[in-house]
Design an enzyme around this catalytic site. Structure first.
Site, PDB file in Angstrom:
ATOM      1  N   GLU A   1      -0.868  11.545  14.997  1.00 56.00           N
ATOM      2  CA  GLU A   1      -0.152  12.591  15.744  1.00 56.00           C
ATOM      3  C   GLU A   1       0.211  13.773  14.843  1.00 56.00           C
ATOM      4  O   GLU A   1       0.637  14.810  15.322  1.00 56.00           O
ATOM      5  CB  GLU A   1       1.114  12.000  16.387  1.00 56.00           C
ATOM      6  CG  GLU A   1       0.775  11.102  17.557  1.00 56.00           C
ATOM      7  CD  GLU A   1       1.932  10.235  18.018  1.00 56.00           C
ATOM      8  OE1 GLU A   1       3.043  10.343  17.448  1.00 56.00           O
ATOM      9  OE2 GLU A   1       1.708   9.432  18.954  1.00 56.00           O
TER      10      GLU A   1
ATOM     11  N   HIS B   1      -3.062   7.820   6.360  1.00 54.51           N
ATOM     12  CA  HIS B   1      -4.382   7.284   6.729  1.00 54.51           C
ATOM     13  C   HIS B   1      -4.330   5.755   6.840  1.00 54.51           C
ATOM     14  O   HIS B   1      -4.880   5.169   7.767  1.00 54.51           O
ATOM     15  CB  HIS B   1      -5.417   7.629   5.651  1.00 54.51           C
ATOM     16  CG  HIS B   1      -5.700   9.086   5.476  1.00 54.51           C
ATOM     17  ND1 HIS B   1      -5.390   9.776   4.327  1.00 54.51           N
ATOM     18  CD2 HIS B   1      -6.283   9.994   6.301  1.00 54.51           C
ATOM     19  CE1 HIS B   1      -5.774  11.031   4.435  1.00 54.51           C
ATOM     20  NE2 HIS B   1      -6.304  11.202   5.629  1.00 54.51           N
TER      21      HIS B   1
HETATM   22  P1  AMP Z   1      -7.749  13.913   7.604  1.00 56.63           P
HETATM   23  O1  AMP Z   1      -8.292  13.105   6.467  1.00 56.63           O
HETATM   24  O2  AMP Z   1      -6.710  14.900   7.208  1.00 56.63           O
HETATM   25  O3  AMP Z   1      -8.832  14.491   8.476  1.00 56.63           O
HETATM   26  O4  AMP Z   1      -6.962  12.880   8.535  1.00 56.63           O
HETATM   27  C1  AMP Z   1      -7.612  11.746   9.063  1.00 56.63           C
HETATM   28  C2  AMP Z   1      -6.709  11.119  10.108  1.00 56.63           C
HETATM   29  O5  AMP Z   1      -5.476  10.735   9.514  1.00 56.63           O
HETATM   30  C3  AMP Z   1      -6.373  12.070  11.252  1.00 56.63           C
HETATM   31  O6  AMP Z   1      -6.380  11.344  12.476  1.00 56.63           O
HETATM   32  C4  AMP Z   1      -4.978  12.527  10.898  1.00 56.63           C
HETATM   33  O7  AMP Z   1      -4.219  12.916  12.015  1.00 56.63           O
HETATM   34  C5  AMP Z   1      -4.405  11.272  10.273  1.00 56.63           C
HETATM   35  N1  AMP Z   1      -3.288  11.601   9.400  1.00 56.63           N
HETATM   36  C6  AMP Z   1      -3.262  12.493   8.375  1.00 56.63           C
HETATM   37  N2  AMP Z   1      -2.029  12.567   7.840  1.00 56.63           N
HETATM   38  C7  AMP Z   1      -1.250  11.713   8.549  1.00 56.63           C
HETATM   39  C8  AMP Z   1       0.147  11.346   8.495  1.00 56.63           C
HETATM   40  N3  AMP Z   1       0.975  11.863   7.600  1.00 56.63           N
HETATM   41  N4  AMP Z   1       0.594  10.434   9.383  1.00 56.63           N
HETATM   42  C9  AMP Z   1      -0.241   9.895  10.315  1.00 56.63           C
HETATM   43  N5  AMP Z   1      -1.549  10.204  10.421  1.00 56.63           N
HETATM   44  C10 AMP Z   1      -2.037  11.093   9.554  1.00 56.63           C
END
Ligand code: AMP
Length: 280
Positions: free
Chosen positions: A145, A34
């Site tokens: 991604e 994040h």
């Molecule tokens: P989430 O809190 O899981 O909804 O994720 C929020 C944002 O963070 C989304 O755009 C995800 O794709 C991104 N995200 C989550 N994990 C990762 C990661 N390991 N690497 C890059 N982006 C991430």
């Protein structure tokens, strides 16, 4: 900011003074993945706004909405240390007041990968992202991604509805052992960690094979399946080799393809993906 009104007026003041806004929507329980999106936002715009909202409409009835990890105090410390300018934390009542009845659904992209095992998920995602974009009114929004299909869905929606925001993709951030960072990794018991790494191992192994000349998607998928199934506690949801733009399945790998994997390890549903390119 905990109200839509407060968020709106913050954003319109910035816009009136000519500042650009980068937006990073999240469900909280933040990690370095994040934070990498927020850092990118800082490079690309004058101000960075992050939202933290565990969106109920993107969870199925048997999924982990109630158990989804939350730690607001820690999240706020992390965003502050990363130089984020504002955090929007609405509650579900504000986002979905009584009488709410509009949803956004895409025809083709959700008929693949996670959309098949999580019916309604991308409708929930598209609708909440559209609503958040309408509230925050950023110039650009950054998505990981890691959730590759989500990134495509959001890009397509923004294009179809002329939402006038740049959608930026950011690379997957991994732990030292290759495991893609995820809030759901906290569900993993110590002895499940090795099994969780098998997604990344299967992807890197597949990348090597394609580079060395393997063109059969079926062969690649079969060996990835064997590698993952060799670990206890794994239940494969899908392993797919597909067109990186449409997500349609590919049989002969004669150009860059997306390999995408979803596996349940214990109670954690993990996803990961990689672009495989012949000869590189
Ligand atoms: P989430 O809190 O899981 O909804 O994720 C929020 C944002 O963070 C989304 O755009 C995800 O794709 C991104 N995200 C989550 N994990 C990762 C990661 N390991 N690497 C890059 N982006 C991430």
């Amino acid at each position: 900011m905990r109200t839509i009104d407060a968020m709106r007026s913050y954003s319109s003041t910035l816009r009136q003074s000519g500042k650009t806004i980068a937006f990073v929507p999240t469900m909280g329980f933040l990690h370095e993945g994040h934070l990498s999106l927020m850092k990118k936002g800082r490079e690309l715009a004058d101000r960075v706004v992050v939202s933290i909202f565990v969106n109920p409409t993107q969870f199925g009835p048997s999924e982990d909405l109630a158990a989804y990890p939350r730690d607001e105090a820690r999240d706020l410390e992390m965003v502050e240390a990363t130089g984020v300018d504002a955090v929007f934390i609405p509650d579900a009542k504000q986002m979905y007041p009584e009488g709410f009845q509009t949803t956004i659904s895409l025809k083709a992209l959700p008929a693949h990968l996670c959309g098949l095992s999580r019916p309604g998920h991308f409708e929930g995602v598209a609708t909440v992202v559209a609503k958040l974009l309408g509230i925050v009114r950023p110039h650009l929004a950054i998505f990981g991604e890691k959730d590759y299909q989500q990134l495509l869905v959001v890009r397509q929606m923004v294009r179809d509805l002329e939402l006038n925001v740049d959608i930026i993709g950011a690379p997957i951030v991994r732990e030292a052992d290759g495991l893609a960072m995820s809030s759901r990794n906290m569900y993993l018991a110590d002895d499940q960690r090795k099994a969780a790494c098998s997604l990344y191992q299967a992807l890197t192994e597949s990348k090597k094979r394609v580079k060395a000349g393997e063109i059969s998607a079926d062969t690649i998928i079969a060996s990835a399946e064997a590698l993952i199934q060799a670990h206890p506690d794994t239940r494969i949801d899908y392993i797919a080799v597909c067109d990186p733009k449409t997500l349609d399945a590919v049989t002969a790998i004669d150009g860059p393809v997306l390999m995408a994997i979803a596996v349940k390890v214990g109670r954690a549903r993990l996803i990961d993906n990689m672009i495989l390119t012949p000869g590189t």
